[in-house]
Design a protein around this motif. Sequence first.
Motif, PDB file in Angstrom:
ATOM      1  N   PRO A  34       0.178 -72.002 -15.581  1.00 13.15           N
ATOM      2  CA  PRO A  34      -0.587 -72.064 -14.327  1.00 13.15           C
ATOM      3  C   PRO A  34      -0.493 -70.759 -13.549  1.00 13.15           C
ATOM      4  O   PRO A  34       0.518 -70.050 -13.607  1.00 13.15           O
ATOM      5  N   GLU A  35      -1.541 -70.438 -12.815  1.00 16.34           N
ATOM      6  CA  GLU A  35      -1.597 -69.181 -12.078  1.00 16.34           C
ATOM      7  C   GLU A  35      -0.457 -69.043 -11.073  1.00 16.34           C
ATOM      8  O   GLU A  35       0.063 -67.941 -10.864  1.00 16.34           O
ATOM      9  N   THR A  36      -0.077 -70.159 -10.452  1.00 15.51           N
ATOM     10  CA  THR A  36       0.994 -70.099  -9.464  1.00 15.51           C
ATOM     11  C   THR A  36       2.322 -69.687 -10.095  1.00 15.51           C
ATOM     12  O   THR A  36       3.164 -69.054  -9.449  1.00 15.51           O
ATOM     13  N   VAL A  37       2.521 -70.057 -11.360  1.00 11.76           N
ATOM     14  CA  VAL A  37       3.733 -69.666 -12.079  1.00 11.76           C
ATOM     15  C   VAL A  37       3.561 -68.272 -12.663  1.00 11.76           C
ATOM     16  O   VAL A  37       4.479 -67.446 -12.641  1.00 11.76           O
ATOM     17  N   LEU A  38       2.357 -68.001 -13.174  1.00 19.97           N
ATOM     18  CA  LEU A  38       2.078 -66.705 -13.794  1.00 19.97           C
ATOM     19  C   LEU A  38       2.317 -65.554 -12.814  1.00 19.97           C
ATOM     20  O   LEU A  38       2.777 -64.473 -13.198  1.00 19.97           O
ATOM     21  N   ALA A  39       2.045 -65.801 -11.558  1.00 24.02           N
ATOM     22  CA  ALA A  39       2.208 -64.756 -10.535  1.00 24.02           C
ATOM     23  C   ALA A  39       3.671 -64.372 -10.318  1.00 24.02           C
ATOM     24  O   ALA A  39       3.950 -63.318  -9.747  1.00 24.02           O
ATOM     25  N   GLN A  40       4.605 -65.227 -10.781  1.00 20.74           N
ATOM     26  CA  GLN A  40       6.022 -64.955 -10.588  1.00 20.74           C
ATOM     27  C   GLN A  40       6.624 -64.145 -11.733  1.00 20.74           C
ATOM     28  O   GLN A  40       7.798 -63.761 -11.666  1.00 20.74           O
ATOM     29  N   LEU A  41       5.855 -63.871 -12.785  1.00 18.83           N
ATOM     30  CA  LEU A  41       6.380 -63.251 -14.000  1.00 18.83           C
ATOM     31  C   LEU A  41       6.100 -61.753 -13.982  1.00 18.83           C
ATOM     32  O   LEU A  41       4.977 -61.311 -14.238  1.00 18.83           O
ATOM     33  N   GLY A  42       7.124 -60.947 -13.720  1.00 20.09           N
ATOM     34  CA  GLY A  42       6.916 -59.514 -13.529  1.00 20.09           C
ATOM     35  C   GLY A  42       6.955 -58.680 -14.782  1.00 20.09           C
ATOM     36  O   GLY A  42       6.331 -57.616 -14.854  1.00 20.09           O
ATOM     37  N   ASN A  43       7.687 -59.118 -15.829  1.00 18.37           N
ATOM     38  CA  ASN A  43       7.820 -58.344 -17.062  1.00 18.37           C
ATOM     39  C   ASN A  43       6.932 -58.969 -18.144  1.00 18.37           C
ATOM     40  O   ASN A  43       7.104 -60.146 -18.483  1.00 18.37           O
ATOM     41  N   ARG A  44       6.003 -58.180 -18.693  1.00 18.55           N
ATOM     42  CA  ARG A  44       4.993 -58.726 -19.600  1.00 18.55           C
ATOM     43  C   ARG A  44       5.020 -58.028 -20.969  1.00 18.55           C
ATOM     44  O   ARG A  44       5.088 -56.798 -21.046  1.00 18.55           O
ATOM     45  N   VAL A  45       4.959 -58.846 -22.020  1.00 17.08           N
ATOM     46  CA  VAL A  45       4.789 -58.344 -23.387  1.00 17.08           C
ATOM     47  C   VAL A  45       3.638 -59.132 -23.999  1.00 17.08           C
ATOM     48  O   VAL A  45       3.760 -60.341 -24.245  1.00 17.08           O
ATOM     49  N   GLN A  46       2.519 -58.476 -24.230  1.00 20.60           N
ATOM     50  CA  GLN A  46       1.320 -59.133 -24.723  1.00 20.60           C
ATOM     51  C   GLN A  46       1.025 -58.679 -26.156  1.00 20.60           C
ATOM     52  O   GLN A  46       0.659 -57.545 -26.414  1.00 20.60           O
ATOM     53  N   HIS A  47       1.198 -59.622 -27.107  1.00 19.78           N
ATOM     54  CA  HIS A  47       0.830 -59.353 -28.492  1.00 19.78           C
ATOM     55  C   HIS A  47      -0.665 -59.651 -28.678  1.00 19.78           C
ATOM     56  O   HIS A  47      -1.357 -60.055 -27.732  1.00 19.78           O
ATOM     57  N   ALA A  60      -8.567 -54.726 -22.477  1.00 17.95           N
ATOM     58  CA  ALA A  60      -9.154 -55.907 -23.115  1.00 17.95           C
ATOM     59  C   ALA A  60      -9.499 -55.650 -24.574  1.00 17.95           C
ATOM     60  O   ALA A  60      -9.310 -56.515 -25.435  1.00 17.95           O
ATOM     61  N   GLU A  61      -9.984 -54.458 -24.880  1.00 17.35           N
ATOM     62  CA  GLU A  61     -10.336 -54.139 -26.264  1.00 17.35           C
ATOM     63  C   GLU A  61      -9.088 -53.981 -27.129  1.00 17.35           C
ATOM     64  O   GLU A  61      -9.050 -54.422 -28.274  1.00 17.35           O
ATOM     65  N   VAL A  62      -8.049 -53.357 -26.573  1.00 20.43           N
ATOM     66  CA  VAL A  62      -6.822 -53.126 -27.342  1.00 20.43           C
ATOM     67  C   VAL A  62      -6.133 -54.435 -27.692  1.00 20.43           C
ATOM     68  O   VAL A  62      -5.565 -54.582 -28.793  1.00 20.43           O
ATOM     69  N   ILE A  63      -6.180 -55.423 -26.806  1.00 17.11           N
ATOM     70  CA  ILE A  63      -5.506 -56.705 -27.054  1.00 17.11           C
ATOM     71  C   ILE A  63      -5.983 -57.338 -28.353  1.00 17.11           C
ATOM     72  O   ILE A  63      -5.201 -57.944 -29.096  1.00 17.11           O
ATOM     73  N   THR A  64      -7.235 -57.194 -28.670  1.00 20.32           N
ATOM     74  CA  THR A  64      -7.787 -57.819 -29.874  1.00 20.32           C
ATOM     75  C   THR A  64      -7.555 -56.996 -31.133  1.00 20.32           C
ATOM     76  O   THR A  64      -7.842 -57.458 -32.241  1.00 20.32           O
ATOM     77  N   THR A  65      -7.038 -55.777 -31.003  1.00 21.06           N
ATOM     78  CA  THR A  65      -6.861 -54.905 -32.176  1.00 21.06           C
ATOM     79  C   THR A  65      -5.397 -54.575 -32.447  1.00 21.06           C
ATOM     80  O   THR A  65      -5.099 -53.790 -33.357  1.00 21.06           O
ATOM     81  N   LEU A  66      -4.479 -55.166 -31.686  1.00 23.80           N
ATOM     82  CA  LEU A  66      -3.055 -54.901 -31.902  1.00 23.80           C
ATOM     83  C   LEU A  66      -2.607 -55.402 -33.270  1.00 23.80           C
ATOM     84  O   LEU A  66      -3.024 -56.466 -33.730  1.00 23.80           O
ATOM     85  N   GLY A  67      -1.727 -54.641 -33.912  1.00 23.11           N
ATOM     86  CA  GLY A  67      -1.178 -55.059 -35.193  1.00 23.11           C
ATOM     87  C   GLY A  67       0.062 -55.915 -35.011  1.00 23.11           C
ATOM     88  O   GLY A  67       0.589 -56.076 -33.897  1.00 23.11           O
ATOM     89  N   THR A  68       0.573 -56.476 -36.121  1.00 17.32           N
ATOM     90  CA  THR A  68       1.784 -57.288 -36.064  1.00 17.32           C
ATOM     91  C   THR A  68       2.967 -56.425 -35.624  1.00 17.32           C
ATOM     92  O   THR A  68       3.181 -55.331 -36.139  1.00 17.32           O
ATOM     93  N   GLY A  69       3.729 -56.920 -34.671  1.00 13.87           N
ATOM     94  CA  GLY A  69       4.854 -56.164 -34.155  1.00 13.87           C
ATOM     95  C   GLY A  69       4.476 -55.133 -33.121  1.00 13.87           C
ATOM     96  O   GLY A  69       5.317 -54.336 -32.693  1.00 13.87           O
ATOM     97  N   GLU A  70       3.238 -55.138 -32.704  1.00 14.44           N
ATOM     98  CA  GLU A  70       2.740 -54.208 -31.689  1.00 14.44           C
ATOM     99  C   GLU A  70       2.319 -55.016 -30.466  1.00 14.44           C
ATOM    100  O   GLU A  70       1.807 -56.140 -30.585  1.00 14.44           O
ATOM    101  N   ALA A  71       2.529 -54.477 -29.277  1.00 14.66           N
ATOM    102  CA  ALA A  71       2.221 -55.231 -28.067  1.00 14.66           C
ATOM    103  C   ALA A  71       1.922 -54.302 -26.907  1.00 14.66           C
ATOM    104  O   ALA A  71       2.272 -53.121 -26.921  1.00 14.66           O
ATOM    105  N   LEU A  72       1.248 -54.867 -25.915  1.00 14.88           N
ATOM    106  CA  LEU A  72       1.067 -54.182 -24.637  1.00 14.88           C
ATOM    107  C   LEU A  72       2.252 -54.559 -23.755  1.00 14.88           C
ATOM    108  O   LEU A  72       2.559 -55.753 -23.582  1.00 14.88           O
ATOM    109  N   VAL A  73       2.929 -53.555 -23.214  1.00 13.41           N
ATOM    110  CA  VAL A  73       4.166 -53.790 -22.464  1.00 13.41           C
ATOM    111  C   VAL A  73       4.047 -53.212 -21.060  1.00 13.41           C
ATOM    112  O   VAL A  73       3.593 -52.071 -20.880  1.00 13.41           O
ATOM    113  N   SER A  74       4.465 -54.031 -20.092  1.00 21.59           N
ATOM    114  CA  SER A  74       4.544 -53.583 -18.705  1.00 21.59           C
ATOM    115  C   SER A  74       5.759 -54.254 -18.076  1.00 21.59           C
ATOM    116  O   SER A  74       5.893 -55.477 -18.125  1.00 21.59           O
ATOM    117  N   THR A  75       6.660 -53.469 -17.533  1.00 24.45           N
ATOM    118  CA  THR A  75       7.865 -53.999 -16.900  1.00 24.45           C
ATOM    119  C   THR A  75       7.981 -53.482 -15.481  1.00 24.45           C
ATOM    120  O   THR A  75       7.314 -52.529 -15.089  1.00 24.45           O
TER     121      THR A  75
END
Length: 523
Positions: free
Chosen positions: A316-329, A358-373
Amino acid sequence: MLQDGKLYIGTSRNPDDTLNKGEYLDLKFGNRHGLITGATGTGKTVTLQVLAESFSNAGVPVFCADIKGDLSGIAAIGEAKDWVSKRAEQIGFSDFTFQEFPVIFWDLYGEKGHRVRATIAEMGPLLLARLMDASEAQEGVLNIAFKIADKGGLPLLDLKDLQSLLNYMAENASELSGQFGLISKSSVGSLQRGLLVLEQQGAEHFFGEPALKISDIMRVTNDGRGAVSVLSAEKLMMNPRLYGTFLLWLLSELFEELPEVGDPDKPKLVFFFDEAHLLFNDAPKVLIERVEQVVRLIRSKGVGVYFVTQNPLDVPETVLAQLGNRVQHALRAYTPREQKAVKTAADTFRQNPAFNTAEVITTLGTGEALVSTLQEKGAPSIVERTLIRPPSGRAGPLTDAERKSVMNVSPVAGQYDTDLDRESAFEILTARAQKAAEAEAAKRAAEEQAAQPDSAAGRWTLPGFGDAPKEASTTGSRGSAPRRTNGYQRETVIEAAMKSAARSVATSVGRAIVRGILGSLKR
């Protein structure tokens, strides 16, 4: 590449595939929560293991669920597999070494880890209602049950305690309703059927004592590493509602028991919630509000919560807003919902002008991710396309023998493996019911005795009259009946004399009565 006070996640790369810089998670922001998302097979489990290992080496205890059994390998020293060596070389990880980590295995069923239990009282009516899929009216009855238990000194420890209490409430519904509120027998019956379903699903293994001590999942070894508590969830996942409810209960217990610590230099505990969508699926609004409250406030207790799921829309968005460190495969974008998920994931990052997120998210390889901390002052870093570092522990499951060896030397070995069944609501209510039944039986017997006619032993009778007991003659031979003459029993001399005296008395009394009557008539 390792830095004090920071966890190395991997190395980012530029759009031309050249290495950029190391990506780190600052320990002092480890309790600001996080999110690991991505489609199946994109490397979420390896990322979870890498973070768990890093927190452990930093002296932070970790709790995580092992959905497929792969995470158990963290207890064994890593192996030089081709992809592991290749990734370490690819990112220039010169400090990379293999090691094993201090692990405590847990299992609600006691098969692949030490038993995990909680009492009914600790679970509380809100989570129980969620677990039983109870209606609003049924949840109200559950709240009344807990009030009755508190007021009546009835400890609720396991399923049979709650079942006994519900039976008591059904039998005394009218009296209790006037004191605590309406108790519908139909609602009680539905809850009782719900308990039977829970029992069939194996929930009786979870409820009882000895209950899990929070301190046992917050251990630090003598060499300063945090213990990694791994919950075996392969069988538990067959009952997803129990899985989600258990983890939420554990979060709630941490929130209630741990003291406020503000913003420590590093977390007191990091909690990984794998398959997080199971917590929010079909969850009532009040439960989602509870999760939001716990996630928002538990940070001040020094606990970091990291949700692991396939799709960011699962949270849920209300919970998602509390998550500051993100790793998106990587995410797939074939359906409208998947395309929306990609856009949502991209929009949650601080954009990098070097590429289209948005374009990179669909082309990431296995073991690769978008990271923001979170960086200085708690601001999120610019998102980077990152190659995740390989794990130091084994990337794969333990054998049964290896798991057993780890359990045998566990610091909690023997503490949770035997059931404890002390006096609780079931025993107390059973004793009361038995005592009441005995009192009722005694009362009924007394009433029946009082309704019967007086016995012969309690009345005075003249010899030869009424129901005086007949005694066998002692004048005849032993065992023989008195002799009879012409079909009649012959009277003894004493019996004849007594009858004669009785007739004389009766005649005298009769004459006196007649004279009294005649005398009164003459007057």
